[in-house]
Design an enzyme around this catalytic site. Sequence first.
Site, mmCIF file in Angstrom:
data_model
loop_
_atom_site.group_PDB
_atom_site.id
_atom_site.type_symbol
_atom_site.label_atom_id
_atom_site.label_comp_id
_atom_site.label_asym_id
_atom_site.label_seq_id
_atom_site.Cartn_x
_atom_site.Cartn_y
_atom_site.Cartn_z
ATOM 1 N N ASP A 69 0.786 -1.252 0.000
ATOM 2 C CA ASP A 69 0.000 0.000 0.000
ATOM 3 C C ASP A 69 0.818 1.302 0.000
ATOM 4 O O ASP A 69 0.498 2.231 0.766
ATOM 5 C CB ASP A 69 -0.948 0.014 1.219
ATOM 6 C CG ASP A 69 -1.989 -1.097 1.190
ATOM 7 O OD1 ASP A 69 -1.979 -1.911 0.261
ATOM 8 O OD2 ASP A 69 -2.818 -1.151 2.126
ATOM 9 N N HIS A 97 -10.875 0.856 -2.585
ATOM 10 C CA HIS A 97 -12.238 0.839 -2.057
ATOM 11 C C HIS A 97 -13.236 1.519 -2.986
ATOM 12 O O HIS A 97 -12.928 2.579 -3.554
ATOM 13 C CB HIS A 97 -12.293 1.600 -0.721
ATOM 14 C CG HIS A 97 -11.444 1.023 0.356
ATOM 15 N ND1 HIS A 97 -11.548 -0.284 0.773
ATOM 16 C CD2 HIS A 97 -10.481 1.590 1.145
ATOM 17 C CE1 HIS A 97 -10.684 -0.492 1.760
ATOM 18 N NE2 HIS A 97 -10.019 0.628 1.995
ATOM 19 N N LYS A 130 -7.152 -4.861 -2.956
ATOM 20 C CA LYS A 130 -7.905 -5.391 -1.814
ATOM 21 C C LYS A 130 -8.826 -4.320 -1.260
ATOM 22 O O LYS A 130 -8.590 -3.125 -1.458
ATOM 23 C CB LYS A 130 -6.940 -5.899 -0.736
ATOM 24 C CG LYS A 130 -5.999 -4.828 -0.224
ATOM 25 C CD LYS A 130 -4.917 -5.408 0.661
ATOM 26 C CE LYS A 130 -3.996 -4.357 1.212
ATOM 27 N NZ LYS A 130 -4.642 -3.348 2.076
ATOM 28 N N CYS A 185 -1.946 -2.915 7.751
ATOM 29 C CA CYS A 185 -1.903 -3.802 6.584
ATOM 30 C C CYS A 185 -0.633 -4.644 6.509
ATOM 31 O O CYS A 185 -0.683 -5.806 6.111
ATOM 32 C CB CYS A 185 -2.138 -2.999 5.309
ATOM 33 S SG CYS A 185 -3.831 -2.345 5.248
HETATM 34 ZN ZN LIG Z 1 -8.449 0.916 3.351
#
Ligand SMILES: [Zn+2]
Length: 200
Positions: free
Chosen positions: A9, A49, A107, A152
Amino acid sequence: MTRALIVIDVQNDFCPGGALEVPQGDEIIAQINDLMKDFDAVILTQDWHPARHSSFASSHSAKGPYEVIEMPYGPQVLWPDHCIQGTSGAEFHHDLNKVPADLIIRKGFDPAIDSYSAFFENDRTTPTGLEGYLRTRGITELVLVGLALDFCVNYSAVDAAKLGFKTEVRQDLCRAIDLNGSLQSAIDAMTTAGVILTRV
Ligand SMILES: [Zn+2]
């Protein structure tokens, strides 16, 4: 032995100036780029998202960011809106070298459930497919770097170790949010799971 570098990320919203910034999140990028050449495989993860995702505080009336709510799959921290599909905040930081990546795994795209881990959604059972990818490529050792160490990276590393991969987290190439002691909890969880924590 086949080793993969998993870069968690490193996206604009998790870097300084982003919607969910991790302090000094951009300081690790140059060294991550340098590290890529030392691995048989490089995998990037991307938090991704839909708007109004259930992990956003804005999706819950009378709740603010960083409050914790009970979801069907367990407790969930509510976050500021971040990494919305197709926005600049969801893009990888422009300094991150995307060229060596063999795989980009997204994800958190299911509106109803968050996914901190690169391996499983937050119910800890719905797979992302990464395990199968690694196993079919014969990859047995993983080194994780990126953001955020206490969410994460932590969840991904714990799952990797539980799945039987030899798992190392380069703490010097991660940065943390550290929300209500989450950094120490993460270090404890990773250590218990058998993750090797290193600083170079
Ligand atoms: Zn998130």
